[in-house]
Design a protein around this motif. Structure first.
Motif: not given
Length: 297
Positions: A25-31
């Motif tokens: 989720a953190a990666q998707e929020a950033a990307d």
């Protein structure tokens, strides 16, 4: 694995699903500036009897905190994520090499994974020699837009699937998907576990079209969460195509979601299916573009 000092690794277990979700989720929020993954996605994938969680995953930890992970599915489908706060330290490269080694040790000839187009993950895989195998798109109905209603042929019925029909639903999906997907046929047991075993599953999530004889000829699986009705799978028997059954299922599935509080109506498709134009014609718009990058081992 060559990792920065202070980090450690171990195989994951089903109890780590929540931590994996947090990293993804953190990666998707950033990307992507949004979170598309749900913890239920991980739990349902890992609930399949054929998936050996400990033998197919790796977690990278900073103390007790999971900061990166990778997994290799039986058909070579990989997934990986690195906490954005830990990027630029070689962790993604180490996980990518681990996935290659894990796949080779299991006799898998080719691996691949989806990544948002132009994202750090996309650039990393390109640098490691992964080629683009196909594109995929997330689509949504804009606010105020409805899929045009299309009547099904006389004698056909669109409705919720009965549990006694689940094996037919599985067969329709697999027969259709294997026309363009290069993988082994998913067993009914794995399909049933990942669908009905998904946290929050309710019978209304499986929608079907039945013909005058009562046989299932088209199916849709609606995943419901975060105020979104997401059609995860949509398939029609080959001999029944061109009769508006898929469009009727879109109308039915999104209406079923809205009746239960969904504010968004979404789905995804990829370039292997040739279905993008169908969804655009009924008013859906592309919200994200992904590439599936693969590597022959």
């Amino acid at each position: 694995m060559e990792l920065p000092e202070g980090l450690s690794t171990r195989p994951l277990t089903r109890d780590d699903a929540s931590a994996v979700y947090e990293v993804m989720a953190a990666q998707e929020a950033a990307d992507l500036d949004e979170v598309m993954i749900e913890e239920a996605d991980i739990v349902s994938d890992w609930s399949r009897a054929s998936f050996d969680v400990e033998g197919s995953t790796i977690g990278v930890f900073d103390g007790d905190r999971l900061v990166a992970y990778g997994e290799v599915g039986t058909a070579g489908r990989c997934d990986a994520a690195v906490d954005p706060a830990y990027r630029g330290r070689g962790i993604g490269t180490a996980v990518a090499h681990w996935m290659q080694d894990n796949a080779r040790s299991r006799g898998i000839a080719e691996i691949g994974m989806p990544v948002p187009q132009g994202s750090p993950g996309d650039r990393l895989l390109e640098a490691l020699g992964y080629r683009v195998r196909w594109e995929s798109w997330g689509l949504a109905l804009p606010d105020g837009t409805m899929v045009p209603v299309r009547d099904v042929p006389e004698g056909y019925v669109v409705r919720e699937a009965d549990p006694s029909e689940y094996e037919q639903v599985w067969a329709v999906q697999e027969d259709a998907f294997l026309e363009w997907s290069d993988r082994d046929r998913e067993t009914f047991e794995d399909w049933h576990a990942s669908v009905t075993g998904r946290p929050g599953f309710e019978p209304w999530h499986l929608r079907v079209v039945v013909d005058p004889a009562g046989a299932v000829v088209a199916m849709a699986w609606v995943q419901f969460g975060m105020e979104t009705a997401f059609i995860s799978r949509l398939a029609t028997k080959k001999e029944e195509r061109g009769r508006g059954l898929a469009q009727a299922l879109l109308v039915d599935s999104f209406a079923a979601g809205r009746a239960r509080g969904a504010r968004k109506s979404e789905l995804s498709t990829d370039s292997r299916t040739g279905a993008l134009s169908l969804y655009e014609k009924v008013g859906m718009v592309v919200t994200s573009t992904w590439v599936n990058r693969g590597l022959v081992l």
